[in-house]
Scaffold this motif. Structure first.
Motif, PDB file in Angstrom:
ATOM      1  N   HIS A 178       0.797  -1.227   0.000  1.00 33.00           N
ATOM      2  CA  HIS A 178       0.000   0.000   0.000  1.00 33.00           C
ATOM      3  C   HIS A 178       0.828   1.275   0.000  1.00 33.00           C
ATOM      4  CE1 HIS A 178      -3.780  -2.090   0.523  1.00 33.00           C
ATOM      5  NE2 HIS A 178      -3.146  -2.888   1.338  1.00 33.00           N
ATOM      6  N   CYS A 179       2.122   1.159   0.178  1.00 40.13           N
ATOM      7  CA  CYS A 179       2.987   2.339   0.269  1.00 40.13           C
ATOM      8  C   CYS A 179       3.977   2.350  -0.875  1.00 40.13           C
ATOM      9  CB  CYS A 179       3.768   2.334   1.588  1.00 40.13           C
ATOM     10  SG  CYS A 179       2.739   2.520   3.015  1.00 40.13           S
ATOM     11  N   TYR A 180       4.373   3.546  -1.242  1.00 39.05           N
ATOM     12  CA  TYR A 180       5.347   3.682  -2.310  1.00 39.05           C
ATOM     13  C   TYR A 180       6.762   3.820  -1.780  1.00 39.05           C
ATOM     14  CZ  TYR A 180       1.272   4.095  -5.144  1.00 39.05           C
ATOM     15  OH  TYR A 180       0.091   3.819  -5.765  1.00 39.05           O
ATOM     16  N   HIS A 181       6.881   3.968  -0.479  1.00 37.88           N
ATOM     17  CA  HIS A 181       8.192   4.125   0.120  1.00 37.88           C
ATOM     18  C   HIS A 181       8.348   3.102   1.243  1.00 37.88           C
ATOM     19  CE1 HIS A 181       8.564   7.801  -2.147  1.00 37.88           C
ATOM     20  NE2 HIS A 181       7.407   8.200  -1.664  1.00 37.88           N
ATOM     21  N   LEU A 204       4.256   2.434   9.185  1.00 39.61           N
ATOM     22  CA  LEU A 204       2.891   1.945   9.362  1.00 39.61           C
ATOM     23  C   LEU A 204       2.873   0.612  10.105  1.00 39.61           C
ATOM     24  CD1 LEU A 204       1.336   2.856   5.908  1.00 39.61           C
ATOM     25  CD2 LEU A 204       0.870   3.937   8.118  1.00 39.61           C
ATOM     26  N   THR A 205       3.850  -0.218   9.850  1.00 40.06           N
ATOM     27  CA  THR A 205       3.949  -1.497  10.557  1.00 40.06           C
ATOM     28  C   THR A 205       4.184  -1.254  12.041  1.00 40.06           C
ATOM     29  OG1 THR A 205       4.819  -2.540   8.563  1.00 40.06           O
ATOM     30  CG2 THR A 205       5.201  -3.681  10.648  1.00 40.06           C
ATOM     31  N   GLN A 206       5.100  -0.362  12.347  1.00 31.40           N
ATOM     32  CA  GLN A 206       5.367  -0.046  13.749  1.00 31.40           C
ATOM     33  C   GLN A 206       4.144   0.578  14.419  1.00 31.40           C
ATOM     34  OE1 GLN A 206       9.003   2.232  13.870  1.00 31.40           O
ATOM     35  NE2 GLN A 206      10.191   0.554  12.990  1.00 31.40           N
ATOM     36  N   GLU A 207       3.461   1.439  13.702  1.00 34.47           N
ATOM     37  CA  GLU A 207       2.243   2.057  14.241  1.00 34.47           C
ATOM     38  C   GLU A 207       1.165   0.995  14.494  1.00 34.47           C
ATOM     39  OE1 GLU A 207      -0.361   4.855  15.737  1.00 34.47           O
ATOM     40  OE2 GLU A 207       1.772   5.095  15.306  1.00 34.47           O
ATOM     41  N   THR A 208       1.086   0.007  13.622  1.00 35.60           N
ATOM     42  CA  THR A 208       0.132  -1.085  13.821  1.00 35.60           C
ATOM     43  C   THR A 208       0.383  -1.769  15.153  1.00 35.60           C
ATOM     44  OG1 THR A 208      -0.099  -1.467  11.435  1.00 35.60           O
ATOM     45  CG2 THR A 208      -0.696  -3.290  12.888  1.00 35.60           C
ATOM     46  N   PHE A 209       1.627  -2.112  15.415  1.00 41.19           N
ATOM     47  CA  PHE A 209       1.944  -2.803  16.667  1.00 41.19           C
ATOM     48  C   PHE A 209       1.804  -1.878  17.877  1.00 41.19           C
ATOM     49  CE2 PHE A 209       3.669  -5.868  13.721  1.00 41.19           C
ATOM     50  CZ  PHE A 209       3.206  -7.042  14.284  1.00 41.19           C
ATOM     51  N   LEU A 210       2.110  -0.604  17.718  1.00 40.24           N
ATOM     52  CA  LEU A 210       1.889   0.342  18.811  1.00 40.24           C
ATOM     53  C   LEU A 210       0.416   0.383  19.201  1.00 40.24           C
ATOM     54  CD1 LEU A 210       4.198   3.343  17.828  1.00 40.24           C
ATOM     55  CD2 LEU A 210       4.442   1.841  19.811  1.00 40.24           C
ATOM     56  N   GLU A 225      -3.211   6.531   5.314  1.00 34.15           N
ATOM     57  CA  GLU A 225      -1.980   6.972   4.643  1.00 34.15           C
ATOM     58  C   GLU A 225      -2.262   7.314   3.187  1.00 34.15           C
ATOM     59  OE1 GLU A 225       2.046   7.833   3.928  1.00 34.15           O
ATOM     60  OE2 GLU A 225       0.919   7.680   5.783  1.00 34.15           O
ATOM     61  N   ASN A 226      -3.021   6.465   2.524  1.00 32.41           N
ATOM     62  CA  ASN A 226      -3.322   6.706   1.111  1.00 32.41           C
ATOM     63  C   ASN A 226      -4.216   7.921   0.918  1.00 32.41           C
ATOM     64  OD1 ASN A 226      -1.732   4.690   0.039  1.00 32.41           O
ATOM     65  ND2 ASN A 226      -3.299   3.145   0.334  1.00 32.41           N
ATOM     66  N   ARG A 227      -5.100   8.180   1.847  1.00 32.48           N
ATOM     67  CA  ARG A 227      -5.943   9.378   1.756  1.00 32.48           C
ATOM     68  C   ARG A 227      -5.101  10.648   1.840  1.00 32.48           C
ATOM     69  NH1 ARG A 227     -10.592   7.220   5.666  1.00 32.48           N
ATOM     70  NH2 ARG A 227     -11.747   6.048   4.107  1.00 32.48           N
ATOM     71  N   LYS A 228      -4.059  10.602   2.659  1.00 32.74           N
ATOM     72  CA  LYS A 228      -3.190  11.771   2.806  1.00 32.74           C
ATOM     73  C   LYS A 228      -2.482  12.108   1.505  1.00 32.74           C
ATOM     74  CE  LYS A 228      -1.964  10.812   7.592  1.00 32.74           C
ATOM     75  NZ  LYS A 228      -0.866  10.333   8.444  1.00 32.74           N
ATOM     76  N   LEU A 256       1.535   0.725  -8.545  1.00 34.79           N
ATOM     77  CA  LEU A 256       1.358  -0.061  -7.334  1.00 34.79           C
ATOM     78  C   LEU A 256       2.665  -0.788  -7.043  1.00 34.79           C
ATOM     79  CD1 LEU A 256      -0.734  -1.206  -5.270  1.00 34.79           C
ATOM     80  CD2 LEU A 256      -1.000  -3.110  -6.844  1.00 34.79           C
ATOM     81  N   PRO A 257       3.208  -0.665  -5.836  1.00 39.15           N
ATOM     82  CA  PRO A 257       4.474  -1.337  -5.554  1.00 39.15           C
ATOM     83  C   PRO A 257       4.309  -2.847  -5.486  1.00 39.15           C
ATOM     84  CG  PRO A 257       3.608  -0.337  -3.573  1.00 39.15           C
ATOM     85  CD  PRO A 257       2.695   0.063  -4.686  1.00 39.15           C
ATOM     86  N   ILE A 258       5.281  -3.551  -5.981  1.00 42.06           N
ATOM     87  CA  ILE A 258       5.293  -5.012  -5.901  1.00 42.06           C
ATOM     88  C   ILE A 258       6.586  -5.380  -5.202  1.00 42.06           C
ATOM     89  CG2 ILE A 258       5.323  -7.161  -7.207  1.00 42.06           C
ATOM     90  CD1 ILE A 258       2.730  -5.680  -7.613  1.00 42.06           C
ATOM     91  N   GLU A 259       6.504  -5.742  -3.928  1.00 42.41           N
ATOM     92  CA  GLU A 259       7.716  -6.049  -3.192  1.00 42.41           C
ATOM     93  C   GLU A 259       7.681  -7.428  -2.551  1.00 42.41           C
ATOM     94  OE1 GLU A 259       8.897  -2.916  -0.579  1.00 42.41           O
ATOM     95  OE2 GLU A 259       8.538  -1.393  -2.080  1.00 42.41           O
ATOM     96  N   ASP A 260       6.639  -8.195  -2.777  1.00 42.08           N
ATOM     97  CA  ASP A 260       6.545  -9.534  -2.220  1.00 42.08           C
ATOM     98  C   ASP A 260       7.597 -10.413  -2.893  1.00 42.08           C
ATOM     99  OD1 ASP A 260       5.728 -12.291  -1.873  1.00 42.08           O
ATOM    100  OD2 ASP A 260       3.839 -11.492  -1.117  1.00 42.08           O
TER     101      ASP A 260
END
Length: 168
Positions: A38-41, A48-54, A84-87, A97-101
């Motif tokens: 979902h992110c380009y960076h 966002l991952t850290q915020e999820t766990f927080l 994040e995407n709304r911002k 769309l990033p493909i990093e898998d």
């Protein structure tokens, strides 16, 4: 023998910090991979991952074990990614769309995958990412997206039909 998610959470609620570390270790890379879709960076996906766990640990003491914890975790990540995407919606409209898998990086024609995913509606793409990329059940996907499980299944089937037609 490792504890299941519900037992880990009970231990965390009782103050066991080691179980908190185990929960993060169990899910961190999967949530990071999901946020990366979902992110380009990469640094934003990490944030966002850290915020999820927080948020998980902030609310762990009021967490009620109904449904799967994994779906609860992805629900938080999903909402953070939407925010994040709304911002950045206006500045990011033109980007790919990033493909990093790792599994998808092995496919020779990444541009074709990007093209195929762009053909889907946001909800269809989300169902594909959660089911195929994160191996979540339709029940878990329904919980995350706040839709009936049958709707998640039908969106998945519709997306697969679109992808199959385009691949021909």
């Amino acid at each position: 023998m490792p504890l299941n998610d519900n037992k880990l959470i009970l231990q965390i609620q009782r103050g066991n910090k080691r179980c908190a570390d185990e929960l993060v270790e169990r899910y961190y890379s999967a949530v990071l991979r999901y946020c990366s879709w979902h992110c380009y960076h990469a640094d934003r996906a990490e944030d966002l991952t850290q915020e999820t766990f927080l948020r998980v640990f902030r609310d762990i003491y009021i967490y009620e074990q109904k449904g799967s914890f994994k779906a609860y975790l992805y629900t938080i990540a999903h909402h953070l990614c939407i925010d994040e995407n709304r911002k950045h919606i206006t500045s990011e409209l033109d980007k790919d769309l990033p493909i990093e898998d790792d599994r998808l990086q092995q496919v020779e024609d990444r541009e074709q995958i990007k093209h195929l995913l762009k053909l889907l509606t946001p909800v269809q793409r989300e169902v594909i990412l959660l089911h195929c990329g994160e191996q979540l059940s339709f029940r878990e996907i329904a919980q995350i997206l706040d839709i009936p499980a049958r709707t998640a299944q039908s969106r998945f089937r519709a997306a697969i039909t679109i992808l199959r037609k385009e691949r021909k």
